[in-house]
Write a protein that holds these residues in place. Structure first.
Motif, mmCIF file in Angstrom:
data_model
loop_
_atom_site.group_PDB
_atom_site.id
_atom_site.type_symbol
_atom_site.label_atom_id
_atom_site.label_comp_id
_atom_site.label_asym_id
_atom_site.label_seq_id
_atom_site.Cartn_x
_atom_site.Cartn_y
_atom_site.Cartn_z
ATOM 1 N N TRP A 43 -3.028 3.182 8.581
ATOM 2 C CA TRP A 43 -1.982 4.183 8.725
ATOM 3 C C TRP A 43 -2.409 5.531 8.174
ATOM 4 C CZ3 TRP A 43 2.450 4.710 11.338
ATOM 5 C CH2 TRP A 43 2.889 3.585 12.048
ATOM 6 N N LYS A 44 -3.310 5.538 7.215
ATOM 7 C CA LYS A 44 -3.862 6.811 6.740
ATOM 8 C C LYS A 44 -4.563 7.538 7.887
ATOM 9 C CE LYS A 44 -6.975 8.790 3.256
ATOM 10 N NZ LYS A 44 -7.714 9.637 4.202
ATOM 11 N N ASP B 34 0.865 -1.173 0.000
ATOM 12 C CA ASP B 34 0.000 0.000 0.000
ATOM 13 C C ASP B 34 0.904 1.226 0.000
ATOM 14 O OD1 ASP B 34 -2.246 -1.552 0.089
ATOM 15 O OD2 ASP B 34 -2.676 -1.208 2.207
ATOM 16 N N LEU C 283 0.919 5.528 0.522
ATOM 17 C CA LEU C 283 0.253 6.759 0.919
ATOM 18 C C LEU C 283 1.076 7.958 0.457
ATOM 19 C CD1 LEU C 283 -0.671 5.980 4.655
ATOM 20 C CD2 LEU C 283 -2.078 5.591 2.619
ATOM 21 N N ARG D 211 0.873 -4.563 2.502
ATOM 22 C CA ARG D 211 -0.476 -4.478 1.944
ATOM 23 C C ARG D 211 -1.518 -4.623 3.060
ATOM 24 N NH1 ARG D 211 -1.071 -10.137 -1.439
ATOM 25 N NH2 ARG D 211 -0.529 -11.554 0.254
ATOM 26 N N LYS E 112 -4.410 7.651 -0.234
ATOM 27 C CA LYS E 112 -3.977 6.284 -0.534
ATOM 28 C C LYS E 112 -3.943 6.158 -2.048
ATOM 29 C CE LYS E 112 -4.890 1.461 0.757
ATOM 30 N NZ LYS E 112 -5.112 0.835 -0.556
ATOM 31 N N GLY F 272 -2.619 0.216 4.658
ATOM 32 C CA GLY F 272 -2.749 1.592 4.219
ATOM 33 C C GLY F 272 -3.868 2.363 4.885
ATOM 34 N N THR F 273 -5.045 1.766 4.983
ATOM 35 C CA THR F 273 -6.193 2.475 5.546
ATOM 36 C C THR F 273 -5.953 2.832 7.003
ATOM 37 O OG1 THR F 273 -7.702 1.358 4.010
ATOM 38 C CG2 THR F 273 -8.660 2.331 5.995
#
Length: 357
Positions: free
Chosen positions: A329-330, A236, A238, A323, A355, A326-327
């Motif tokens: 850590w966003k 992923d 960002l 993978r 992302k 991402g969501t």
């Protein structure tokens, strides 16, 4: 006068026939055409075998250490060879491709020592290529193969497409048994995204400023000829931008104290790399965080536009993660705890976390 930026060193190792040269050849087309790589290649025997790599326009220079192991009887030749490549070719990066039996810890420590003593070099990362077709045999027969897995920043699983699900599960189980938390990605027929393997150096930063893709996964030739979806599904990505709400960031600097806890606490089994350019009290800086290690480098230029910062940008960062991380850590980065300016009460800023993969 500012010291010249250090040249990052990437070590690519793995057992005999694992696919190290194939990996390196897959990285070259993803780089901007003006980016200069130098190669230090170690082979047993006395026959040079680097013709494929030497023919590439992106390889600025090649040195071979033959008839011995670079981490044993040839280790004393490593530093002079690296410094010679640096002096003769002024590369943006040096790749070290080892013989199949080399122990990466010895090489990594020697590169770190050379960097500390000369101020010209720095270790960017150690990448081990694992041959999934032969991993079990290596595990049973060779202590070196297991040591390579322990002393690495990134493991690339190669030749996994044809081994079957049970063999791939066996490889992953054996890697898990090492209990070292090393990030693992799968190649796609030898292809790995350059953004995972390489950190952000001054050469790529300047190319980002010229719109040549220095920050993101890939470079000038990245669009042509390969499948983004296939290999980017392993990570992923960002994009993080902190900018002033006004039209310019003149006078604004990033709070390095706020950023520091992120650099010190990010788990390397989730966060693979963080690459950024930002405005600091002492001028523009490049951040390169790789698998738990961070390096801040001052830039000699004053124009943020040269290194990818728009007029209102305070920091522009790319974060490459395992993978499916991402969501989460966003949301963490979006909180703004780590991304703020000095004296935030005096200016309004916007933090945008996107992302992109």
């Amino acid at each position: 006068m500012a010291a010249p930026p250090r040249i990052p060193i990437t070590i690519v190792t793995g057992f005999l026939g694992a696919g190290k040269t194939t990996l390196i050849l897959s990285l070259i087309p993803q780089l901007p055409k003006s980016y200069k790589l130098a190669l230090l290649k170690n082979e047993f025997g006395t026959v040079a075998t680097d013709s494929l790599l030497a023919s590439s326009a992106s390889i600025a220079g090649t040195t071979e250490l033959l008839n011995g192991c670079i981490c044993c009887n040839l280790v004393g030749q490593l530093r002079p060879a690296l410094l010679e490549l640096a002096a003769e070719h002024a590369p943006d990066r040096i790749l070290i491709e080892t013989s199949g039996s080399a122990f990466p810890a010895t090489l990594a420590m020697e590169v770190v020592r050379a960097g500390e003593e000369t101020g010209r070099l720095e270790l960017d990362g150690v990448v081990v290529v694992v041959d999934c077709e032969e991993w079990k045999g290596y595990e049973d027969k060779s202590p070196t193969a297991k040591m390579q897995a322990r002393w690495t920043d990134l493991m690339v699983l190669n030749k996994w497409e044809d081994v079957g699900e049970s063999r791939l599960d066996d490889v992953l189980d054996r890697i898990g048994d090492l209990d070292v938390g090393t990030p693992v990605v799968k190649s796609r027929r030898g292809l790995v995204d350059v953004g995972v393997v390489f950190g952000l150096d001054s050469g790529l930063a300047r190319m980002a400023g010229k719109g040549k893709g220095g920050f993101k996964a890939g470079g000038e030739g990245h669009e042509a000829g390969h499948d983004h979806e296939a290999h980017q599904s392993e990570v992923d990505v960002l994009e993080v931008v902190l900018r002033a709400k006004s039209s310019t960031a003149d006078g604004l600097v990033l709070s390095e104290a706020a950023l520091k806890p992120l650099l010190e606490s990010a788990p390397k089994d989730e966060v693979y790399r963080m690459k950024a350019v930002f405005r600091s009290k002492s001028g523009l800086k490049v951040l390169n965080w790789a698998f738990g290690r961070s390096q801040l480098t001052g830039l000699s230029c004053d124009d943020g536009g040269e290194v990818g910062l728009d007029g209102a940008d305070v920091i522009r960062m790319t974060v490459i993660l395992d993978r499916d991380c991402g969501t989460r850590w966003k949301k963490k980065i979006d909180s703004g705890t780590w991304m703020t300016v000095e004296e935030p009460e005096k200016v309004e800023t916007d933090l945008v976390v996107t992302k992109i993969v």
